[in-house]
Structures are given as C-alpha cells and as structure tokens.
Design a protein around this motif. Structure first.
Motif, mmCIF file in Angstrom:
data_model
loop_
_atom_site.group_PDB
_atom_site.id
_atom_site.type_symbol
_atom_site.label_atom_id
_atom_site.label_comp_id
_atom_site.label_asym_id
_atom_site.label_seq_id
_atom_site.Cartn_x
_atom_site.Cartn_y
_atom_site.Cartn_z
ATOM 1 N N ASP A 18 -15.358 93.105 -102.371
ATOM 2 C CA ASP A 18 -15.587 93.281 -100.932
ATOM 3 C C ASP A 18 -15.052 94.649 -100.530
ATOM 4 N N ALA A 19 -15.590 95.196 -99.448
ATOM 5 C CA ALA A 19 -15.123 96.493 -98.957
ATOM 6 C C ALA A 19 -15.231 96.517 -97.441
ATOM 7 N N GLY A 20 -14.402 97.333 -96.813
ATOM 8 C CA GLY A 20 -14.449 97.409 -95.364
ATOM 9 C C GLY A 20 -13.923 98.733 -94.839
ATOM 10 N N PHE A 21 -14.287 99.028 -93.588
ATOM 11 C CA PHE A 21 -13.881 100.260 -92.906
ATOM 12 C C PHE A 21 -13.578 99.929 -91.456
ATOM 13 N N LEU A 22 -12.565 100.588 -90.909
ATOM 14 C CA LEU A 22 -12.182 100.377 -89.508
ATOM 15 C C LEU A 22 -11.858 101.717 -88.864
ATOM 16 N N TRP A 23 -12.398 101.930 -87.671
ATOM 17 C CA TRP A 23 -12.034 103.078 -86.816
ATOM 18 C C TRP A 23 -11.494 102.536 -85.510
ATOM 19 N N PHE A 24 -10.433 103.128 -85.008
ATOM 20 C CA PHE A 24 -9.922 102.657 -83.718
ATOM 21 C C PHE A 24 -9.320 103.803 -82.919
ATOM 22 N N TYR A 25 -9.379 103.636 -81.609
ATOM 23 C CA TYR A 25 -8.804 104.577 -80.657
ATOM 24 C C TYR A 25 -8.209 103.750 -79.526
ATOM 25 N N GLY A 26 -6.877 103.681 -79.502
ATOM 26 C CA GLY A 26 -6.254 102.772 -78.559
ATOM 27 C C GLY A 26 -6.686 101.347 -78.880
ATOM 28 N N PRO A 27 -7.084 100.579 -77.864
ATOM 29 C CA PRO A 27 -7.514 99.197 -78.132
ATOM 30 C C PRO A 27 -8.943 99.076 -78.662
ATOM 31 N N LEU A 28 -9.710 100.146 -78.576
ATOM 32 C CA LEU A 28 -11.107 100.092 -79.014
ATOM 33 C C LEU A 28 -11.197 100.176 -80.532
ATOM 34 N N ARG A 29 -11.910 99.206 -81.119
ATOM 35 C CA ARG A 29 -12.092 99.190 -82.569
ATOM 36 C C ARG A 29 -13.564 99.007 -82.922
ATOM 37 N N VAL A 30 -13.966 99.673 -83.992
ATOM 38 C CA VAL A 30 -15.296 99.499 -84.575
ATOM 39 C C VAL A 30 -15.117 99.375 -86.080
ATOM 40 N N GLY A 31 -15.765 98.394 -86.677
ATOM 41 C CA GLY A 31 -15.603 98.187 -88.111
ATOM 42 C C GLY A 31 -16.870 97.697 -88.772
ATOM 43 N N ILE A 32 -16.909 97.820 -90.081
ATOM 44 C CA ILE A 32 -18.007 97.268 -90.878
ATOM 45 C C ILE A 32 -17.425 96.708 -92.166
ATOM 46 N N ALA A 33 -17.951 95.570 -92.590
ATOM 47 C CA ALA A 33 -17.490 94.931 -93.820
ATOM 48 C C ALA A 33 -18.679 94.604 -94.701
ATOM 49 N N ALA A 34 -18.500 94.780 -95.988
ATOM 50 C CA ALA A 34 -19.516 94.413 -96.982
ATOM 51 C C ALA A 34 -18.877 93.413 -97.932
ATOM 52 N N MET A 35 -19.362 92.191 -97.911
ATOM 53 C CA MET A 35 -18.778 91.119 -98.717
ATOM 54 C C MET A 35 -19.697 90.775 -99.884
ATOM 55 N N ASN A 36 -19.110 90.508 -101.041
ATOM 56 C CA ASN A 36 -19.854 90.156 -102.256
ATOM 57 C C ASN A 36 -20.901 91.221 -102.591
ATOM 58 N N ILE A 37 -20.405 92.416 -102.858
ATOM 59 C CA ILE A 37 -21.285 93.563 -103.099
ATOM 60 C C ILE A 37 -22.087 93.401 -104.387
ATOM 61 N N VAL A 38 -21.542 92.742 -105.390
ATOM 62 C CA VAL A 38 -22.245 92.552 -106.663
ATOM 63 C C VAL A 38 -23.209 91.370 -106.528
ATOM 64 N N SER A 39 -24.494 91.619 -106.738
ATOM 65 C CA SER A 39 -25.507 90.571 -106.611
ATOM 66 C C SER A 39 -25.599 89.745 -107.889
ATOM 67 N N ARG A 40 -25.954 88.482 -107.723
ATOM 68 C CA ARG A 40 -26.132 87.599 -108.870
ATOM 69 C C ARG A 40 -27.065 86.454 -108.481
ATOM 70 N N ASP A 41 -27.991 86.112 -109.363
ATOM 71 C CA ASP A 41 -28.841 84.935 -109.196
ATOM 72 C C ASP A 41 -28.368 83.865 -110.167
ATOM 73 N N ILE A 42 -28.152 82.680 -109.645
ATOM 74 C CA ILE A 42 -27.677 81.562 -110.465
ATOM 75 C C ILE A 42 -28.685 80.428 -110.347
ATOM 76 N N THR A 43 -29.204 79.968 -111.468
ATOM 77 C CA THR A 43 -30.184 78.884 -111.479
ATOM 78 C C THR A 43 -29.480 77.556 -111.685
ATOM 79 N N THR A 44 -29.812 76.591 -110.826
ATOM 80 C CA THR A 44 -29.227 75.265 -110.957
ATOM 81 C C THR A 44 -29.799 74.568 -112.187
ATOM 82 N N GLN A 45 -29.217 73.437 -112.525
ATOM 83 C CA GLN A 45 -29.827 72.594 -113.538
ATOM 84 C C GLN A 45 -31.212 72.158 -113.065
#
Length: 402
Positions: A241-268
């Motif tokens: 996972d990765a993330g970034f945050l910018w803030f100025y006083g109480p104002l915040r802006v952020g972006i997060a990328a979760m589970n960056i590595v892709s994978r396909d899993i086949t069920t039984q």
C-alpha cells in the motif's frame, strides 16, 4: 425459519473460515465516521486508510497500540433471507400436493430474483512507534466477506399442468455463495517533511497476504452447510500500500493506493449436477460447473477534509470500482462523509454517511459512534452502521498511546 438459519450460518461459516476477518478498514473510529480515513486517520489507524498519516502525530506520542479492533456487519437490503424462508415453505407445500399458494410462490420467486446477502467480519492489531526520522507501524489484519445470491430458474414447461410452472421454477432455483478471507501482516513506514514550503507526508506498507477463496452452489431447499469448507483454496502473496498527504493548517488533501500488486485467484471448480423436479419428474435442471476468479486490484481513494484539534470533517471517494469476484454482484465504489467532535479530550462524538456507487438500487448507510478516553489512560471507540432493518453493523476499538 430453517432456511433462514441455514443461510445465516452459511454466511458466518464463509466469513469465519479464515479465523478472523471484515471490511478492508476494520476500525471503529473510521467506521463511525462513514468509513473515512484517507485524511482523518491517526498514526495508529493510518495503515488501514493512508500509510502517510503514520508520520502525523502529537509531540507527546511515543508509542501506541490497538489491542484489538473488531467489526461485524450484515446486509440483506432486499430481505433475501426472509423470502428464501418463505419460498422454501411454499415449495414443500407444492411438493406435498398443495398447489393453493402457487401464485404467492411466483410473486416470492420474482422478489428473490437478483437478491444478495452479505456478511463481513474482521479484526486488527497494531503497534506504532512515531518518530521524526521514519515513523513505523506494525499491523496485523484479517477480514472476510461472504456473499450469497439467488439463481432463479425460469425454464419450467410442465407436461402435467402449465399452472405448476411457477412451483417447478422455484423448486429448481438455487443459491450461489462466494467468500474471500484475507490475513495480512505489514509494516507501515512514513516520513513527514516540508518541500518548497509545503507540508507533506508519504508512506508505504509492504505486507504479506494469505488469501482464501470459497465457492458454493445448491438448489434453494437442498443446500448443506457442512459442504462449504470443502470448496476452499488459498494463496500467499506479497503486496504493498502507498499514500500521500498534503496539509496546510486544518486543510488536508490525500490519496491512497491499496493493494498495488494485482493478482487473479481462481476458486475451486464445483462439478455440474442435474436436479429433477419432485412436482413433475419430466422437468429437470442442469447446474453447470461453477468457478469464479477473484480479482485483487489496486484501489485508489482520494480524501479531503478539515482536521482540527477538536473537530474534523472529511470526504473520501474511490476513484475506481472494485469488481472482486467476476460475474458476481459484489462490486464496490464508495463515497464516504464523516465528522468528529472532541469534548475536552474525554469524549468524542462521531457520525457519517456512505454509499456504494457500483449499484443504483442500494440504500445509503448512516453511521455513528463515540470515543471514550477516561483520564487519557486508554481509548475505547464504539461505532455502528445502519442501512435498513436488514443491514447493520457494529465495531469496537481498544487503543492506548504513551
């Protein structure tokens, strides 16, 4: 009632087969605020929303622990379980020769078409060491989601009496279920710094995941809960996972990328089977072999908010839709809004709202909760969610920081 218990047990069995589990951010404070966290999380809960916030802490925070956080939610917005229970009783009556309720059975079957029920359960623990060099948070998380949906049959053509077709269709209709359980251990690493006069933080969470998938299929009044655990498989993978945050006083802006590595899993793969109607032996249905692909894909979420010492308000929005199980109605793309008021560092009042944009016919969810910090010795967070009388959730955290 018997089928209602069966389906609830089916969902619970799928969800708990991986030992412990739930939604992708299992954390009572955020869940009480609609699920927000990309800019509003704290250094302890940052790995579940935005690893960059691991580096944002108060000067008197030397170490912190979540021991543990737990969550459970159940969703049956269109009363699938009740309708299945009703349909099962009407089917049994028709098999026994009572055809007086066939019109009611036809109506019930139409109501079941496309319905889905969902259960989530999970838990986390975390141990964080904030510092001005590289802030760190060691986390363990497990969650599971299970989905059961109807597979309504409409091909009956009775050789006895066409009026029996609705009952035969119901008898040959089915229930499909899938489940996913994920256990993971990760280490969030984050750094705060100023760049060109701007306050920023960035972070990553490398992690190991064990992903379990389950699949099940049977006709409405003939599924057997004990067979669910026979249809599971698991894979181990590395992710980040990765993330970034910018803030100025109480104002915040952020972006997060979760589970960056892709994978396909086949069920039984479940073998095909043929079911013959007991009402009209000339009518049968063949269930095709069943297997699904579970897609682990990156999820990108942006957040913006005003985060103060005694109050906060923020919005999170998923930039992409998660499909997860292919050909199954478990897609998500969430928008979340939440806020918090802190009263003298002893009591926190929280509320929020969220909606799944992947489908047009789903109800909005409202959330609420409190945080208690008696003498700042520890913190207890309690949250709840409500979509309708058939879709609710409850969450609890135990936190300490020194």
């Amino acid at each position: 009632m018997e089928n209602k218990i069966k389906l609830l047990t089916l969902s619970i069995a799928l969800a708990t087969t991986s030992a412990s589990a739930a939604n992708y951010a299992i954390e009572a404070r955020g869940d009480a605020m609609g699920g927000v966290g990309v800019v509003s999380a704290n250094f302890l809960t940052a790995p579940f929303y935005n690893p960059a916030i691991t580096a944002i802490y108060r000067r008197n925070d030397d170490v912190g622990m979540i021991t543990p956080s737990l969550g459970l939610s159940y969703s049956d917005e269109h009363m699938m379980v009740d309708d299945l229970d009703k349909a099962a009783g009407l089917i049994d009556s028709a098999i026994g020769g009572d055809y007086s309720n066939i019109s009611e059975l036809e109506t019930t079957l139409a109501a079941l078409d496309g319905d889905i029920a969902k259960l989530e359960f999970g838990g986390v623990i975390a141990f964080a060491i904030p510092n001005r060099f590289i802030a760190a948070n060691l986390v363990g998380k497990a969650y599971a989601e299970s989905f059961a949906q109807t597979d309504v049959y409409s091909g009956a053509n009775s050789s006895i009496d066409a009026a029996l077709n609705p009952a035969i269709n119901a008898e040959l209709s089915g229930v499909k279920a899938v489940g996913v359980g994920v256990t993971e251990v990760g280490l969030s690493l984050a750094k705060y710094q100023t760049f060109l006069g701007q306050h920023i933080a960035f972070g990553i969470t490398p992690k190991l995941q064990r992903i379990y998938t389950y699949v099940y299929q049977a006709n409405i009044n003939n599924y057997d809960i004990k067979d669910v655990r026979d249809n599971g498989t698991g894979e181990t993978m590395f992710n980040i996972d990765a993330g970034f945050l910018w803030f100025y006083g109480p104002l915040r802006v952020g972006i997060a990328a979760m589970n960056i590595v892709s994978r396909d899993i086949t069920t039984q793969s479940l073998p095909g089977s043929t079911v013959t109607s007991q009402i009209d032996a000339s009518q049968s249905r063949t269930f095709s072999p069943v297997s699904y692909d579970y897609q682990m894909r990156p999820l990108y979420t942006v957040g913006v908010g005003l985060i103060g010492d005694y109050a906060s308000l923020s919005v999170d929005y998923d930039l992409n839709e998660e499909e997860r199980y292919t050909n199954f109605n478990d897609n998500t793309q969430m928008v979340r809004v939440g806020g918090e008021i802190d009263i003298l560092r002893q009591l926190k009042l929280r509320a929020g709202w969220n909606r799944n944009l992947a489908y047009d016919d789903l109800d909005d969810t409202i959330t609420a909760g409190i945080g208690l910090s008696p003498l700042n010795l520890f913190q207890l967070d309690i949250g709840a969610s409500y979509t309708n009388e058939n879709s609710m959730g409850a969450y609890i955290n135990f936190l300490t920081s020194y």
